[in-house]
Design a protein around this motif. Structure first.
Motif, PDB file in Angstrom:
ATOM      1  N   MET A   1     -16.178  83.150 -19.658  1.00 49.59           N
ATOM      2  CA  MET A   1     -16.255  83.470 -21.069  1.00 49.59           C
ATOM      3  C   MET A   1     -15.447  82.424 -21.836  1.00 49.59           C
ATOM      4  N   LYS A   2     -16.021  81.936 -22.896  1.00 49.24           N
ATOM      5  CA  LYS A   2     -15.312  80.990 -23.753  1.00 49.24           C
ATOM      6  C   LYS A   2     -14.385  81.763 -24.682  1.00 49.24           C
ATOM      7  N   HIS A   3     -13.107  81.442 -24.623  1.00 53.77           N
ATOM      8  CA  HIS A   3     -12.134  82.133 -25.456  1.00 53.77           C
ATOM      9  C   HIS A   3     -11.887  81.413 -26.780  1.00 53.77           C
ATOM     10  N   TYR A   4     -12.360  80.187 -26.893  1.00 55.37           N
ATOM     11  CA  TYR A   4     -12.135  79.393 -28.098  1.00 55.37           C
ATOM     12  C   TYR A   4     -13.456  78.786 -28.552  1.00 55.37           C
ATOM     13  N   CYS A   5     -13.637  78.689 -29.848  1.00 58.94           N
ATOM     14  CA  CYS A   5     -14.784  77.958 -30.393  1.00 58.94           C
ATOM     15  C   CYS A   5     -14.413  76.479 -30.443  1.00 58.94           C
ATOM     16  N   ASP A   6     -15.340  75.634 -30.076  1.00 57.72           N
ATOM     17  CA  ASP A   6     -15.070  74.200 -30.096  1.00 57.72           C
ATOM     18  C   ASP A   6     -14.696  73.723 -31.497  1.00 57.72           C
ATOM     19  N   GLU A   7     -15.267  74.352 -32.509  1.00 54.08           N
ATOM     20  CA  GLU A   7     -14.968  73.963 -33.890  1.00 54.08           C
ATOM     21  C   GLU A   7     -13.493  74.191 -34.221  1.00 54.08           C
ATOM     22  N   TRP A   8     -12.900  75.254 -33.682  1.00 53.86           N
ATOM     23  CA  TRP A   8     -11.480  75.536 -33.931  1.00 53.86           C
ATOM     24  C   TRP A   8     -10.620  74.406 -33.382  1.00 53.86           C
ATOM     25  N   ILE A   9     -10.951  73.966 -32.171  1.00 53.47           N
ATOM     26  CA  ILE A   9     -10.164  72.921 -31.524  1.00 53.47           C
ATOM     27  C   ILE A   9     -10.378  71.587 -32.240  1.00 53.47           C
ATOM     28  N   GLU A  10     -11.613  71.296 -32.624  1.00 55.88           N
ATOM     29  CA  GLU A  10     -11.895  70.064 -33.362  1.00 55.88           C
ATOM     30  C   GLU A  10     -11.132  70.035 -34.683  1.00 55.88           C
ATOM     31  N   GLU A  11     -11.097  71.161 -35.358  1.00 58.63           N
ATOM     32  CA  GLU A  11     -10.364  71.257 -36.624  1.00 58.63           C
ATOM     33  C   GLU A  11      -8.879  70.971 -36.408  1.00 58.63           C
ATOM     34  N   TRP A  12      -8.296  71.543 -35.357  1.00 64.08           N
ATOM     35  CA  TRP A  12      -6.885  71.300 -35.073  1.00 64.08           C
ATOM     36  C   TRP A  12      -6.656  69.827 -34.756  1.00 64.08           C
ATOM     37  N   CYS A  13      -7.551  69.236 -33.964  1.00 65.82           N
ATOM     38  CA  CYS A  13      -7.410  67.827 -33.604  1.00 65.82           C
ATOM     39  C   CYS A  13      -7.442  66.929 -34.834  1.00 65.82           C
ATOM     40  N   GLN A  14      -8.344  67.210 -35.749  1.00 66.42           N
ATOM     41  CA  GLN A  14      -8.425  66.406 -36.972  1.00 66.42           C
ATOM     42  C   GLN A  14      -7.167  66.553 -37.813  1.00 66.42           C
ATOM     43  N   GLN A  15      -6.629  67.752 -37.889  1.00 67.26           N
ATOM     44  CA  GLN A  15      -5.424  67.983 -38.686  1.00 67.26           C
ATOM     45  C   GLN A  15      -4.192  67.329 -38.075  1.00 67.26           C
ATOM     46  N   ASN A  16      -4.167  67.160 -36.751  1.00 70.20           N
ATOM     47  CA  ASN A  16      -2.978  66.655 -36.070  1.00 70.20           C
ATOM     48  C   ASN A  16      -3.133  65.247 -35.510  1.00 70.20           C
ATOM     49  N   GLY A  17      -4.235  64.584 -35.819  1.00 66.47           N
ATOM     50  CA  GLY A  17      -4.411  63.192 -35.435  1.00 66.47           C
ATOM     51  C   GLY A  17      -4.883  62.956 -34.012  1.00 66.47           C
ATOM     52  N   TRP A  18      -5.313  63.988 -33.317  1.00 70.05           N
ATOM     53  CA  TRP A  18      -5.847  63.817 -31.969  1.00 70.05           C
ATOM     54  C   TRP A  18      -7.298  63.377 -32.092  1.00 70.05           C
ATOM     55  N   THR A  19      -7.764  62.530 -31.168  1.00 72.77           N
ATOM     56  CA  THR A  19      -9.125  61.996 -31.266  1.00 72.77           C
ATOM     57  C   THR A  19      -9.893  62.206 -29.971  1.00 72.77           C
ATOM     58  N   ASP A  20     -11.209  62.021 -30.056  1.00 77.27           N
ATOM     59  CA  ASP A  20     -12.122  62.050 -28.906  1.00 77.27           C
ATOM     60  C   ASP A  20     -11.970  63.307 -28.048  1.00 77.27           C
ATOM     61  N   LEU A  21     -12.095  64.445 -28.675  1.00 84.19           N
ATOM     62  CA  LEU A  21     -11.997  65.719 -27.969  1.00 84.19           C
ATOM     63  C   LEU A  21     -13.144  65.859 -26.967  1.00 84.19           C
ATOM     64  N   PHE A  22     -12.835  66.318 -25.759  1.00 83.63           N
ATOM     65  CA  PHE A  22     -13.876  66.661 -24.798  1.00 83.63           C
ATOM     66  C   PHE A  22     -13.431  67.880 -24.000  1.00 83.63           C
ATOM     67  N   VAL A  23     -14.417  68.570 -23.454  1.00 79.86           N
ATOM     68  CA  VAL A  23     -14.165  69.802 -22.709  1.00 79.86           C
ATOM     69  C   VAL A  23     -14.338  69.501 -21.230  1.00 79.86           C
ATOM     70  N   GLU A  24     -13.265  69.642 -20.483  1.00 75.22           N
ATOM     71  CA  GLU A  24     -13.323  69.407 -19.035  1.00 75.22           C
ATOM     72  C   GLU A  24     -14.153  70.498 -18.368  1.00 75.22           C
ATOM     73  N   ARG A  25     -13.858  71.731 -18.694  1.00 77.10           N
ATOM     74  CA  ARG A  25     -14.596  72.921 -18.282  1.00 77.10           C
ATOM     75  C   ARG A  25     -14.284  73.978 -19.327  1.00 77.10           C
ATOM     76  N   PRO A  26     -14.963  75.088 -19.327  1.00 72.42           N
ATOM     77  CA  PRO A  26     -14.713  76.071 -20.395  1.00 72.42           C
ATOM     78  C   PRO A  26     -13.226  76.400 -20.551  1.00 72.42           C
ATOM     79  N   ASN A  27     -12.765  76.342 -21.776  1.00 72.04           N
ATOM     80  CA  ASN A  27     -11.390  76.668 -22.176  1.00 72.04           C
ATOM     81  C   ASN A  27     -10.349  75.645 -21.724  1.00 72.04           C
ATOM     82  N   PHE A  28     -10.768  74.449 -21.304  1.00 74.46           N
ATOM     83  CA  PHE A  28      -9.854  73.365 -20.966  1.00 74.46           C
ATOM     84  C   PHE A  28     -10.242  72.151 -21.801  1.00 74.46           C
TER      85      PHE A  28
END
Length: 104
Positions: A1-28
């Motif tokens: 089960m996915k506990h996080y929406c990818d959009e939530w993580i992307e939004e956090w990355c943009q706000q904090n300067g992290w780039t090139d988000l990728f998902v290793e496996r669900p929830n990682f």
């Protein structure tokens, strides 16, 4: 089960300067921190804060609604059939659903 929406993580990355988000496996989730040359996992503490702020993901909502519906239907069937078996089945389904909510 996915506990996080990818959009939530992307939004956090943009706000904090992290780039090139990728998902290793669900929830990682991994991304490049500011001024870094190697990707790092998104810190678990950050994921917990995002989860507390955003609530259930869509998949978690669907499982919750399904568990409630199965329980209600089982209660009605148990009443009309005068049998506890539908409630046992609902209990098993709900136990599996709650287990899916556990994060690793």
């Amino acid at each position: 089960m996915k506990h996080y929406c990818d959009e939530w993580i992307e939004e956090w990355c943009q706000q904090n300067g992290w780039t090139d988000l990728f998902v290793e496996r669900p929830n990682f989730y991994w991304a490049f921190p500011p001024f870094a040359v190697m990707p790092e996992p998104i810190p678990a503490q950050v994921l917990r804060v995002i989860k507390a702020r955003k609530g259930f993901s869509q998949e978690e909502r669907r499982w919750t609604i399904a568990a409630i519906l199965v329980t209600v239907v089982a209660a009605l069937l148990g009443f009309f059939l005068k049998s506890p078996m539908p409630l046992f089945i609902a209990f098993a389904f709900d136990a599996v659903t709650v287990a899916l909510f556990e994060e690793e």
